[in-house]
Design an enzyme around this catalytic site. Structure first.
Site, PDB file in Angstrom:
ATOM      1  CB  THR A   1      -0.979   0.078   1.186  1.00 44.94           C
ATOM      2  OG1 THR A   1      -1.586   1.372   1.194  1.00 44.94           O
ATOM      3  CG2 THR A   1      -0.319  -0.124   2.545  1.00 44.94           C
TER       4      THR A   1
ATOM      5  CG  ASP B   1      -2.965   4.371   2.001  1.00 41.93           C
ATOM      6  OD1 ASP B   1      -2.682   5.247   1.161  1.00 41.93           O
ATOM      7  OD2 ASP B   1      -4.039   3.745   1.998  1.00 41.93           O
TER       8      ASP B   1
ATOM      9  NE  ARG C   1      -1.299  32.265  -7.613  1.00 37.93           N
ATOM     10  CZ  ARG C   1      -1.457  31.979  -8.900  1.00 37.93           C
ATOM     11  NH1 ARG C   1      -0.885  30.906  -9.415  1.00 37.93           N
ATOM     12  NH2 ARG C   1      -2.189  32.751  -9.668  1.00 37.93           N
TER      13      ARG C   1
ATOM     14  N   GLY D   1      -3.333   8.682   1.310  1.00 41.72           N
ATOM     15  CA  GLY D   1      -2.869   8.074   2.561  1.00 41.72           C
ATOM     16  C   GLY D   1      -3.990   7.519   3.406  1.00 41.72           C
TER      17      GLY D   1
ATOM     18  CD  GLN E   1      -0.539  11.113  -3.968  1.00 45.42           C
ATOM     19  OE1 GLN E   1      -0.095  11.417  -2.874  1.00 45.42           O
ATOM     20  NE2 GLN E   1      -1.826  11.144  -4.241  1.00 45.42           N
TER      21      GLN E   1
HETATM   22  O1  F6P Z   1      -5.254   2.725  -0.169  1.00 50.96           O
HETATM   23  C1  F6P Z   1      -4.626   3.332  -1.226  1.00 50.96           C
HETATM   24  C2  F6P Z   1      -5.403   4.543  -1.676  1.00 50.96           C
HETATM   25  O2  F6P Z   1      -4.707   5.103  -2.760  1.00 50.96           O
HETATM   26  C3  F6P Z   1      -5.670   5.579  -0.593  1.00 50.96           C
HETATM   27  O3  F6P Z   1      -4.563   6.381  -0.335  1.00 50.96           O
HETATM   28  C4  F6P Z   1      -6.846   6.304  -1.185  1.00 50.96           C
HETATM   29  O4  F6P Z   1      -7.641   6.869  -0.162  1.00 50.96           O
HETATM   30  C5  F6P Z   1      -7.602   5.224  -1.894  1.00 50.96           C
HETATM   31  O5  F6P Z   1      -6.685   4.183  -2.132  1.00 50.96           O
HETATM   32  C6  F6P Z   1      -8.216   5.634  -3.217  1.00 50.96           C
HETATM   33  O6  F6P Z   1      -8.955   4.559  -3.688  1.00 50.96           O
HETATM   34  P1  F6P Z   1      -9.555   4.398  -5.162  1.00 50.96           P
HETATM   35  O7  F6P Z   1      -8.421   4.043  -6.078  1.00 50.96           O
HETATM   36  O8  F6P Z   1     -10.532   3.303  -5.035  1.00 50.96           O
HETATM   37  O9  F6P Z   1     -10.135   5.718  -5.540  1.00 50.96           O
END
Ligand code: F6P
Length: 381
Positions: free
Chosen positions: A136, A138, A173, A181, A305
């Protein structure tokens, strides 16, 4: 060594991230080294239920190391709650029956917190062992020092913050950069420190915009006419944190994760209702512009990301974790997650991982580091 495992299935579940392909390759190559047959399951747990597989022989995993995404495809479905024909169904029995039919000795699941829970649940409802790997961006999977995907996402977010610096400086700015995350602040904090953000807001430290505005005004008085603010998507203000920790709302927010972030507070007035629907970074930028009189802009990094090639660190980490998984499978070690602890790839019981979120501890060295380089974290300290 004569392998105790003959056949494995492997799937990737949850959001994708750089390093998944490298990890699949690591597991498959090591498994093949021990004579284990590897079946790739497509699109996460849905592919297991729908019986969609591919053979992962050495040709199939060749050239995967540097590629982003996952060749298996992924999804957020849970076997016990999966949409089928417009209805949410419990398909656990079908998943287990499919694993039996394929003569699987173990199901290998690459995923984040949700996947760890789903893998354990599947294990508890059938007699097929599982083995998981922590994936992940995160970095919030428990029991491992780091998850693969995190370093790559942090590098992307850091580069974005670097680039925002030059344009923020030119236009004098405030730029608020929203970083993913989920409920954890690892990505915003890591990229914020690495990119030299002037303010970093993370879910673990509820923020006070009056404190942030004071910090920005102080910078201006010191001749710094721009500011970069890294905001984790899961942040909440001090007021929101207080409201949601009140007993009534606490009950409501008490989901199955042990460190779940409390639900946002109930808002009442029209203005407040409007604020709830506004993305958090926009809300913060708008209020800071009002409080400081400095023009503010917002950049939300989003899925950028999670895209592209893994960093060298993630390639190495994914390969180490994946190959360790292959060796553990050959030894017959099941129902564990392969984690990194103190630099070593080790097996930890899956039951000690599933359902627990690793948030940033208040005394974490990255927090101390940020404060010592005069980064405002949105609190009064
Ligand atoms: O868990 C990884 C993640 O990228 C989180 O950081 C984010 O909140 C979520 O997945 C986004 O999920 P999806 O790709 O389903 O929009």
């Amino acid at each position: 060594m004569k392998s105790k495992t003959k056949t494995i299935g492997i799937l990737t579940a949850g959001g994708d991230c750089p390093g998944l392909n490298a990890c699949i390759r690591g597991v498959a190559k090591a498994a093949m080294h021990y004579g284990i047959k590897v079946i790739g399951i497509q699109d996460g747990f849905r592919g297991l239920v729908e019986n969609r597989t591919i053979s992962l022989d050495s040709a199939a995993v060749s050239g995967l190391l540097t590629q982003g995404g996952t060749l298996l495809g992924t999804g957020r479905d849970k076997p016990h709650k999966i949409m089928m024909g417009g209805k949410s169904m419990d398909m656990t029995d079908v998943a287990v029956a499919n694993m039996h039919r394929m003569n699987m000795d173990c199901l290998v699941c690459l995923g984040g917190n949700g996947t760890q829970k789903n893998a354990l649940r599947l294990r508890e409802s059938g007699d097929i062992p599982v083995l998981t790997l922590p994936k992940t961006i995160d970095n919030d999977v428990a029991q491992t020092d780091v998850s693969f995907g995190f370093d790559s996402a942090m590098a992307i977010a850091t580069e974005a913050i670097d680039r925002l610096h030059t344009t923020a400086t030119s236009h004098h700015r405030i730029i608020v950069c929203e970083v993913m995350g989920h409920d954890a602040g690892w990505l915003a904090l890591g990229a914020g420190v690495a990119g030299g953000a002037d303010v970093i807001l993370i879910p673990e430290i509820p923020y006070d915009l009056a404190v942030v505005a004071r910090h920005l005004s102080e910078r201006r008085r010191n001749g710094k006419r721009f500011s970069i603010i890294a905001v984790a998507e899961g942040v909440r203000s001090k007021t929101e944190a207080q409201q949601s920790s009140a007993p009534a709302s606490k009950k409501k927010s008490d989901k199955s994760e042990k460190q779940d972030k409390p639900a946002p507070p109930k808002e009442s007035s029209e203005e407040e209702l409007h604020l709830v629907q506004e993305p958090v970074a926009s809300r913060i930028a708008r209020k800071l512009q009002q409080l400081t009189g400095t023009e503010a802009r917002v950049t939300s990094l989003g899925h950028v990301q999670r895209g592209g090639q893994p960093t060298a660190h993630d390639r190495l980490l994914s390969t180490r974790l994946g190959t360790r998984a292959g060796t553990l499978l050959a030894e017959g070690v099941y129902d564990v997650m392969v984690a990194i602890q103190g630099g070593e790839a080790v097996a930890v019981p899956l039951a000690s991982v599933a359902g627990i979120k690793k948030l940033v501890p208040r005394d974490h060295t990255w927090i101390e580091t940020a404060r010592l380089v005069e980064t405002c974290l949105g609190d009064d300290l």
